[in-house]
Design a protein around this motif. Structure first.
Motif, short mmCIF file in Angstrom:
data_model
loop_
_atom_site.label_atom_id
_atom_site.label_comp_id
_atom_site.label_asym_id
_atom_site.label_seq_id
_atom_site.Cartn_x
_atom_site.Cartn_y
_atom_site.Cartn_z
N MET A 1 0.83 -1.21 0.00
CA MET A 1 0.00 0.00 0.00
C MET A 1 0.86 1.26 0.00
SD MET A 1 -3.17 0.81 -0.11
CE MET A 1 -4.24 2.21 0.17
N ARG A 2 1.94 1.22 0.82
CA ARG A 2 2.83 2.37 0.88
C ARG A 2 3.54 2.59 -0.45
NH1 ARG A 2 5.85 2.02 6.81
NH2 ARG A 2 3.96 2.38 8.07
N ILE A 3 3.91 1.46 -1.10
CA ILE A 3 4.58 1.57 -2.40
C ILE A 3 3.64 2.19 -3.42
CG2 ILE A 3 5.59 0.25 -4.29
CD1 ILE A 3 6.59 -1.75 -2.25
N GLN A 4 2.37 1.76 -3.41
CA GLN A 4 1.38 2.31 -4.34
C GLN A 4 1.17 3.80 -4.09
OE1 GLN A 4 -2.06 -0.18 -3.77
NE2 GLN A 4 -1.38 -1.68 -5.30
N ASN A 5 1.09 4.18 -2.82
CA ASN A 5 0.92 5.59 -2.48
C ASN A 5 2.14 6.40 -2.92
OD1 ASN A 5 -1.59 5.18 -1.35
ND2 ASN A 5 -0.78 4.88 0.72
N GLY A 6 3.33 5.79 -2.75
CA GLY A 6 4.56 6.47 -3.17
C GLY A 6 4.61 6.67 -4.67
N ILE A 7 4.19 5.65 -5.42
CA ILE A 7 4.16 5.76 -6.88
C ILE A 7 3.14 6.81 -7.31
CG2 ILE A 7 3.57 4.55 -9.01
CD1 ILE A 7 4.66 1.99 -7.70
N LYS A 8 1.99 6.81 -6.67
CA LYS A 8 0.94 7.78 -6.99
C LYS A 8 1.42 9.20 -6.71
CE LYS A 8 -3.93 8.76 -6.01
NZ LYS A 8 -5.11 8.34 -5.21
N LEU A 9 2.11 9.38 -5.57
CA LEU A 9 2.63 10.71 -5.23
C LEU A 9 3.70 11.15 -6.22
CD1 LEU A 9 2.63 13.05 -3.19
CD2 LEU A 9 4.38 11.80 -1.89
N ALA A 10 4.56 10.22 -6.62
CA ALA A 10 5.62 10.54 -7.58
C ALA A 10 5.04 10.96 -8.92
CB ALA A 10 6.54 9.34 -7.76
N LYS A 11 3.95 10.31 -9.31
CA LYS A 11 3.29 10.67 -10.58
C LYS A 11 2.71 12.07 -10.54
CE LYS A 11 2.06 6.02 -12.18
NZ LYS A 11 0.94 5.09 -12.50
N GLN A 12 2.45 12.57 -9.35
CA GLN A 12 1.94 13.93 -9.21
C GLN A 12 3.07 14.94 -9.05
OE1 GLN A 12 -0.72 14.50 -5.88
NE2 GLN A 12 -1.68 16.27 -6.82
N LEU A 13 4.11 14.56 -8.28
CA LEU A 13 5.18 15.50 -8.00
C LEU A 13 6.13 15.69 -9.18
CD1 LEU A 13 6.17 14.58 -4.32
CD2 LEU A 13 4.53 16.30 -5.15
N PHE A 14 6.40 14.62 -9.92
CA PHE A 14 7.33 14.73 -11.05
C PHE A 14 6.83 15.73 -12.11
CE2 PHE A 14 8.83 13.46 -15.27
CZ PHE A 14 10.20 13.61 -15.10
N PRO A 15 5.55 15.67 -12.53
CA PRO A 15 5.08 16.68 -13.49
C PRO A 15 5.17 18.11 -12.96
CG PRO A 15 3.59 14.82 -13.44
CD PRO A 15 4.53 14.64 -12.30
N ILE A 16 4.94 18.27 -11.65
CA ILE A 16 5.06 19.62 -11.07
C ILE A 16 6.50 20.10 -11.18
CG2 ILE A 16 4.92 20.94 -8.92
CD1 ILE A 16 2.55 19.21 -8.12
N MET A 17 7.45 19.22 -10.92
CA MET A 17 8.87 19.57 -11.08
C MET A 17 9.18 19.90 -12.54
SD MET A 17 10.88 16.88 -8.58
CE MET A 17 12.46 17.66 -8.96
N LEU A 18 8.65 19.08 -13.45
CA LEU A 18 8.88 19.33 -14.88
C LEU A 18 8.31 20.69 -15.28
CD1 LEU A 18 9.70 18.39 -17.73
CD2 LEU A 18 7.44 17.31 -17.91
N GLY A 19 7.10 20.99 -14.81
CA GLY A 19 6.48 22.27 -15.14
C GLY A 19 7.26 23.46 -14.61
N THR A 20 7.74 23.37 -13.37
CA THR A 20 8.52 24.48 -12.81
C THR A 20 9.87 24.62 -13.52
OG1 THR A 20 9.33 23.01 -11.05
CG2 THR A 20 7.43 24.40 -10.55
N ALA A 21 10.42 23.48 -13.98
CA ALA A 21 11.69 23.54 -14.73
C ALA A 21 11.49 24.27 -16.05
CB ALA A 21 12.21 22.12 -14.98
N ILE A 22 10.40 23.96 -16.76
CA ILE A 22 10.10 24.65 -18.02
C ILE A 22 9.86 26.14 -17.78
CG2 ILE A 22 8.43 24.81 -19.92
CD1 ILE A 22 7.99 21.78 -19.61
N TYR A 23 9.13 26.44 -16.72
CA TYR A 23 8.83 27.83 -16.38
C TYR A 23 10.11 28.60 -16.07
CZ TYR A 23 6.53 31.75 -14.02
OH TYR A 23 6.10 33.01 -13.64
N ALA A 24 10.99 28.01 -15.25
CA ALA A 24 12.26 28.65 -14.90
C ALA A 24 13.12 28.87 -16.15
CB ALA A 24 13.01 27.82 -13.87
N PHE A 25 13.12 27.89 -17.04
CA PHE A 25 13.86 28.02 -18.30
C PHE A 25 13.34 29.21 -19.10
CE2 PHE A 25 14.07 27.19 -22.87
CZ PHE A 25 15.44 27.05 -23.05
#
Length: 295
Positions: A1-25
């Motif tokens: 369950m924790r692994i699934q929650n971790g994967i779900k959270l990563a799927k949300q956090l990674f795009p946010i990081m990608l978006g802020t990287a594009i914005y900063a660029f």
């Protein structure tokens, strides 16, 4: 369950990081080299850079820290976690871009002959970055925090607050850049808004949610706590079973869509959700019926 929650959270956090990287660029590659600016807290950071040479990563973090602390106290922990992550992510990538440019790995796009082209690509880049961030339920802090605080404490419309704040920042920029650059900045803001609309899958300002669930009371409490949005519970009855039910109805801005979906799914993974495009919204938290009103 924790692994699934971790994967779900990563799927949300990674795009946010990608978006802020594009914005900063986009900020460092198109905006600053051409002496353009932006709205919101990022715009203030850019003006501080023009006036005093303060690095964008430093001013962005310092301006957001007090807003985040106030928001944490007034808006709650859950409502601020993704905002805090987005703010730190943006600060990190602004710093990375500063170092990359300083070491000469990337040559920024600076032009005197075609500022419209620079403005166009700046708008596309910034809009793409913010659109990805909003699509996955994040924000970059700043005015988003302030707007929600003022909405909760003063009852001001969030949309109008964004408009007024950006107008003030862009107007103040006349003290640091020419009128020509300010007008090109308006091109950036317009294009960025359109790109955000496209990424958010629509050109409307708001979405209407109708949710059928056994846990509408829990869902409505979380919506009011995290999004500070009004919720209507409508009595209903199942046609097949004849059992009484409740339908939840709520209207949110497009960048709040993913956050509301997340709230519903966390409370009831089996909830039936209908999302409708909204042409216009009048009322508390949105546009006022009287254009001259402060509400």
């Amino acid at each position: 369950m924790r692994i699934q929650n971790g994967i779900k959270l990563a799927k949300q956090l990674f795009p946010i990081m990608l978006g802020t990287a594009i914005y900063a660029f986009g900020i460092h590659y198109f905006i600053v080299p051409n002496e353009l600016t932006e709205g919101g807290v990022t715009g203030i950071s850019i003006l501080l850079n023009y006036a005093f040479g303060v690095p964008l990563s430093v001013s962005t973090l310092l301006l957001n820290i007090p807003l985040f602390i106030i928001g944490w106290r007034l808006l709650g922990r859950k409502g601020m976690l993704l905002t805090g992550f987005g703010t730190l992510s943006l600060t990190l990538f602004l710093y990375i871009m500063e170092r990359v440019l300083h070491m000469g790995f990337i040559v920024p796009f600076a032009t005197e002959d075609d500022l419209f082209l620079a403005s166009l690509y700046a708008g596309v880049t910034l809009g793409a970055g913010l659109g990805i961030v909003f699509r996955f339920g994040g924000t970059t802090g700043g005015v988003d925090i302030l707007a929600r605080i003022v909405n909760r404490t003063k009852g001001w419309s969030i949309g109008q607050f964004f408009l007024y704040f950006d107008a003030i920042v862009i107007s103040v920029s006349l003290l640091f850049i020419s009128m020509e650059r300010v007008l090109y900045t308006l091109v950036v803001v317009f294009v960025a808004a359109k790109i955000i609309d496209v990424i958010q899958q629509g050109e409307y300002a708001a979405r209407a949610f109708t949710v059928i669930s056994e846990r509408t009371q829990d869902i409505s409490k979380q919506i009011m706590l995290e999004l500070d949005r009004g919720v209507t519970l409508i009595p209903a009855k199942g046609a097949f079973t004849g059992q009484p039910k409740e339908m939840l109805y709520c209207v949110v801005y497009r960048h709040e869509t993913r956050r509301l979906e997340r709230i519903v799914r966390q409370a009831d993974p089996r909830a039936f959700i209908i999302v409708s495009e909204v042409q216009d919204v009048l009322g508390e938290g949105f546009k006022s019926e009287d254009p001259g009103s402060d509400k």
